[in-house]
Scaffold this active site. Structure first.
Site, short mmCIF file in Angstrom:
data_model
loop_
_atom_site.label_atom_id
_atom_site.label_comp_id
_atom_site.label_asym_id
_atom_site.label_seq_id
_atom_site.Cartn_x
_atom_site.Cartn_y
_atom_site.Cartn_z
NE ARG A 31 12.00 -35.02 10.84
CZ ARG A 31 11.98 -33.71 11.11
NH1 ARG A 31 11.31 -33.24 12.13
NH2 ARG A 31 12.64 -32.88 10.33
NE ARG A 59 12.73 -27.45 11.69
CZ ARG A 59 13.42 -28.39 11.04
NH1 ARG A 59 14.50 -28.08 10.37
NH2 ARG A 59 13.03 -29.64 11.08
CE LYS A 64 18.75 -31.80 4.71
NZ LYS A 64 18.54 -32.00 6.16
#
Ligand code: AMP
Length: 221
Positions: free
Chosen positions: A179, A135, A20
């Site tokens: 998460r 990431r 996103k």
């Protein structure tokens, strides 16, 4: 929360690691007509600046839980109150619960506007965990990278501002598991919520970021 009627409001839905932030960043790059609003970035900034909201949010974020709806809604509402009316807002990470979606609905209705669409970045779970493991983020300017698929020009260094890249505190394997579980239980119901209203568009988010961004540009055109 006051929303100006001229705003186009696009909700980006998707699990942690679905891209996103990367995709919204590409669409809003260069200060075009799209404005990227990331609730996660707003919260991380509040934690960094040690505001009262940041102090309240910090523990939830470290555990990979959602921070209370009211706190996020207040932050988003402050930001929207200052937003120009003639832009497209890309909401990344908000709403994340049905209660937040209802708060957004009420705000949009009060401003005489409507939601334009909710775009789901669809990515299988094994790809999500892989992406999150690689990431890296810039702690200074917020630019995002991936060691394999979006590497910086010089290893470990931000292309934009030259700061040393870091792993997000909540990107460790245990917090990521939490998460993803939180996403399944608290956020995934928004898929049906927006589908029932004919607002949902699905995009295959497992592909290279440039292709995904092109699909979104077509949807937004
Ligand atoms: P993100 O950068 O979107 O992955 O968000 C990082 C963390 O910020 C999440 O794990 C939550 O703890 C918190 N957060 C971000 N957006 C929201 C939201 N809309 N509601 C509740 N918590 C949020």
């Amino acid at each position: 929360m006051v929303i100006f009627p001229l705003m186009k409001i696009i909700i980006l839905l998707g699990a942690p690691g679905s891209g996103k932030g990367t995709i919204a960043g590409r669409l809003s790059a260069g200060g075009g007509a799209c404005r990227h609003i990331s609730s996660g970035d707003l919260l991380r900034d509040a934690v960094k600046r040690q505001t009262a909201a940041g102090a309240e949010a910090d523990g939830y974020m470290k555990r990979g839980e959602l921070v209370p709806d009211e706190l996020v809604a207040r932050m988003i509402s402050d930001l929207l109150a200052g937003a120009a009316g003639d832009c497209t807002l890309l909401l990344d990470g908000f709403p994340r619960t049905v209660a937040q979606a209802q708060m957004l609905d009420a705000a949009v209705a009060a401003g005489g506007a409507g939601l334009d669409m909710a775009i789901l970045l669809d990515v299988p779970e094994e790809i999500l965990t892989d992406r999150i493991a690689g990431r890296r983020v810039c702690p200074a300017c917020g630019a995002g990278y991936h060691v394999a698929s979006i590497p910086p020009k010089a290893e470990g260094v931000c292309d934009v501002c030259g700061a040393a890249l870091v792993v997000r505190k909540d990107d460790n394997p245990e917090t990521v598991r939490n998460r993803l579980a939180v996403y399944r239980v608290q956020t995934a119901p928004l898929i049906d919520f927006y589908e029932a209203r004919g607002l949902l568009r699905r995009v295959d988010g497992a592909r290279e970021a440039g292709l995904v961004a092109d699909d979104l540009r077509r949807l937004l055109a």
